[in-house]
Enzyme design. Structure first.
Site, PDB file in Angstrom:
ATOM      1  N   ALA A   1      12.888  -1.215   2.745  1.00  0.00           N
ATOM      2  CA  ALA A   1      12.632  -0.267   1.669  1.00  0.00           C
ATOM      3  C   ALA A   1      11.838   0.939   2.139  1.00  0.00           C
ATOM      4  O   ALA A   1      11.054   1.515   1.381  1.00  0.00           O
ATOM      5  CB  ALA A   1      11.905  -0.965   0.518  1.00  0.00           C
TER       6      ALA A   1
ATOM      7  N   PHE B   1      14.602   5.756   4.728  1.00  0.00           N
ATOM      8  CA  PHE B   1      16.032   5.795   5.023  1.00  0.00           C
ATOM      9  C   PHE B   1      16.778   4.688   4.290  1.00  0.00           C
ATOM     10  O   PHE B   1      17.850   4.909   3.726  1.00  0.00           O
ATOM     11  CB  PHE B   1      16.265   5.699   6.528  1.00  0.00           C
ATOM     12  CG  PHE B   1      17.652   6.103   6.951  1.00  0.00           C
ATOM     13  CD1 PHE B   1      18.120   7.376   6.684  1.00  0.00           C
ATOM     14  CD2 PHE B   1      18.480   5.217   7.607  1.00  0.00           C
ATOM     15  CE1 PHE B   1      19.402   7.758   7.063  1.00  0.00           C
ATOM     16  CE2 PHE B   1      19.759   5.591   7.988  1.00  0.00           C
ATOM     17  CZ  PHE B   1      20.228   6.866   7.712  1.00  0.00           C
TER      18      PHE B   1
ATOM     19  N   ARG C   1       7.972  -6.871   0.454  1.00  0.00           N
ATOM     20  CA  ARG C   1       6.845  -7.123  -0.454  1.00  0.00           C
ATOM     21  C   ARG C   1       7.282  -6.986  -1.902  1.00  0.00           C
ATOM     22  O   ARG C   1       7.888  -5.996  -2.291  1.00  0.00           O
ATOM     23  CB  ARG C   1       5.705  -6.150  -0.151  1.00  0.00           C
ATOM     24  CG  ARG C   1       5.194  -6.214   1.283  1.00  0.00           C
ATOM     25  CD  ARG C   1       3.853  -5.506   1.390  1.00  0.00           C
ATOM     26  NE  ARG C   1       3.866  -4.236   0.694  1.00  0.00           N
ATOM     27  CZ  ARG C   1       3.805  -3.046   1.306  1.00  0.00           C
ATOM     28  NH1 ARG C   1       3.740  -2.983   2.606  1.00  0.00           N
ATOM     29  NH2 ARG C   1       3.804  -1.929   0.595  1.00  0.00           N
TER      30      ARG C   1
ATOM     31  N   GLY D   1      24.014   9.390  12.748  1.00  0.00           N
ATOM     32  CA  GLY D   1      24.395  10.776  12.538  1.00  0.00           C
ATOM     33  C   GLY D   1      23.287  11.590  11.894  1.00  0.00           C
ATOM     34  O   GLY D   1      22.192  11.090  11.633  1.00  0.00           O
TER      35      GLY D   1
ATOM     36  N   ALA E   1      16.372  11.326   5.294  1.00  0.00           N
ATOM     37  CA  ALA E   1      16.340  10.457   4.120  1.00  0.00           C
ATOM     38  C   ALA E   1      16.182  11.242   2.820  1.00  0.00           C
ATOM     39  O   ALA E   1      16.885  10.985   1.837  1.00  0.00           O
ATOM     40  CB  ALA E   1      15.212   9.435   4.262  1.00  0.00           C
TER      41      ALA E   1
ATOM     42  N   LYS F   1      19.527  11.419  21.296  1.00  0.00           N
ATOM     43  CA  LYS F   1      19.196  12.707  20.672  1.00  0.00           C
ATOM     44  C   LYS F   1      17.721  12.750  20.278  1.00  0.00           C
ATOM     45  O   LYS F   1      17.112  13.836  20.239  1.00  0.00           O
ATOM     46  CB  LYS F   1      20.123  12.984  19.491  1.00  0.00           C
ATOM     47  CG  LYS F   1      20.013  12.017  18.326  1.00  0.00           C
ATOM     48  CD  LYS F   1      18.919  12.368  17.335  1.00  0.00           C
ATOM     49  CE  LYS F   1      18.744  11.285  16.282  1.00  0.00           C
ATOM     50  NZ  LYS F   1      17.619  11.600  15.354  1.00  0.00           N
TER      51      LYS F   1
ATOM     52  N   THR G   1      17.833  17.317  14.572  1.00  0.00           N
ATOM     53  CA  THR G   1      16.495  16.849  14.937  1.00  0.00           C
ATOM     54  C   THR G   1      15.804  17.753  15.956  1.00  0.00           C
ATOM     55  O   THR G   1      14.581  17.677  16.111  1.00  0.00           O
ATOM     56  CB  THR G   1      16.542  15.412  15.490  1.00  0.00           C
ATOM     57  OG1 THR G   1      17.489  15.346  16.558  1.00  0.00           O
ATOM     58  CG2 THR G   1      16.958  14.434  14.416  1.00  0.00           C
TER      59      THR G   1
ATOM     60  N   SER H   1      11.880  16.582  11.411  1.00  0.00           N
ATOM     61  CA  SER H   1      12.067  15.575  12.449  1.00  0.00           C
ATOM     62  C   SER H   1      10.737  15.137  13.038  1.00  0.00           C
ATOM     63  O   SER H   1       9.987  15.947  13.607  1.00  0.00           O
ATOM     64  CB  SER H   1      12.959  16.128  13.565  1.00  0.00           C
ATOM     65  OG  SER H   1      12.899  15.312  14.717  1.00  0.00           O
TER      66      SER H   1
ATOM     67  N   LEU I   1       4.951   5.881  17.429  1.00  0.00           N
ATOM     68  CA  LEU I   1       5.199   6.403  16.104  1.00  0.00           C
ATOM     69  C   LEU I   1       6.596   6.984  15.949  1.00  0.00           C
ATOM     70  O   LEU I   1       7.030   7.244  14.843  1.00  0.00           O
ATOM     71  CB  LEU I   1       4.164   7.495  15.770  1.00  0.00           C
ATOM     72  CG  LEU I   1       2.693   7.057  15.794  1.00  0.00           C
ATOM     73  CD1 LEU I   1       1.791   8.240  15.522  1.00  0.00           C
ATOM     74  CD2 LEU I   1       2.451   5.956  14.771  1.00  0.00           C
TER      75      LEU I   1
END
Length: 329
Positions: A12, A15, A37, A137, A141, A192, A249, A255, A277
């Site tokens: 959840a 994305f 959760r 691709g 989100a 990428k 990106t 990005s 990260l």
């Protein structure tokens, strides 16, 4: 798949929520977003939003939310929308609840750091007997969830399966193109991110747009060589999962990989921490290692990996790249 397929999106995050939203918006599928959760699922049910990851975006009324793995038992299609390094653990955790004839689609962009394996290979190993596809691709989100026009790729070993998935998951503003090149689609999505970090380094160091253009074009050549060496189709890099995703990106400040690279470029070097990260930080070290084993020349990827690991500063990396022997393009 007969009738309206039952789709469960596992994860959840931003994305996963976005994919669940566009699938549910068609009103031709039974879609559930499965969270780890219960409090997250309960909040989504109460508000009709997943405010923590997609603030201000209303989700379709027909989208269901759950934290109960029992929903997987009826699913025809299961989308794994957690980060790349969590895919194996997710398969081990949820596998027993997934129907044996369900199709699994990995929606992460990366390679397993510990083994260097593609995510479809990881899922093939952990979920034997299932059809495994990959979705990749250019698509942020927030754009997907807002209903902004987005085109991506879904690949499966069987082109007919990919075409069926594309038809089921596509919507009025979300278009999926089918592919039978699982290897090329996955590696395009993973590499990428590495090149987006490189473009961020260029921007952060103030090296100019010409340098960015050179990185994108030479980076695509690296991607093509690597994909071919891994058994994929080198031409796949010219499509949405390669060039399309790289342009997005490497140029948009949405990005995370680009922003991470900009910070590296401004600092001139890495402290060797913080790369966890972003997906590209994992992919850089894995791809550089695998490329060396395969004998594939990937100087940009190797330089990015060395900078992230704190083994090389940006200026030295640039000098090394610019002093390489001049060869035919």
């Amino acid at each position: 798949m007969d009738g309206n397929p039952k789709i469960v999106v596992v994860g959840a995050g931003a994305f996963g929520t976005a994919l669940a939203a566009v699938a549910a918006a068609k009103e031709k599928a039974d879609v559930t977003l499965l969270s780890r959760r219960e409090e997250v699922a309960a909040e989504c049910r109460r508000t009709g939003r997943n405010e923590a990851v997609l603030p201000g975006i209303e989700l379709p009324a027909g989208l269901a939310f759950s934290a109960d793995t029992a929903v997987l038992m009826d699913a025809d299609i299961v989308l794994f929308a957690m980060p790349s390094q969590e895919q194996r653990a997710a398969a081990q955790s949820y596998g027993a609840s997934i129907r044996t004839d369900a199709t699994i689609v990995t929606c992460a962009k990366g390679m397993e750091q510990s083994t260097g394996r593609l995510l479809t290979d990881v899922l093939d190993e952990e979920l034997p007997g299932h059809t495994i596809g990959v979705l990749s691709g250019p698509g942020f989100a927030a754009d997907i969830a807002k209903g902004l026009p987005t085109a991506m790729v879904v690949a499966a070993a069987d082109g007919d399966v990919a075409a069926e998935l594309a038809g089921i998951l596509s919507g009025p503003t979300f278009r999926l193109y089918p592919s039978a090149d699982r290897i090329g689609v996955q590696l395009g999505g993973a590499l990428k991110n590495v090149l987006a970090i490189a473009c961020g380094i260029v921007e952060g160091a103030g090296l100019g747009d010409s340098a960015r253009a050179a990185l994108i074009s030479r980076g695509l050549a690296e991607m093509s060589r690597f994909i071919a060496a891994k058994g994929g189709e080198g031409d796949t890099v010219r499509g949405l999962s390669g060039l399309g995703d790289l342009v997005l990106t490497a140029t948009s400040h949405q990005s995370r990989n680009l922003r991470f690279g900009i910070a590296l470029g401004r600092n001139g070097r890495s402290d060797g921490q913080g790369g966890e990260l972003v997906e590209g930080a994992f992919a850089a070290s894995v791809a550089a290692r695998v490329a060396k084993d395969l004998g594939v020349d990937m100087p940009i990827t190797e330089a990015v990996a060395a900078i992230i690991e704190g083994k090389l500063d940006v200026r030295t990396a640039l000098e090394q790249l610019m002093s390489r022997p001049i060869t035919q393009e």
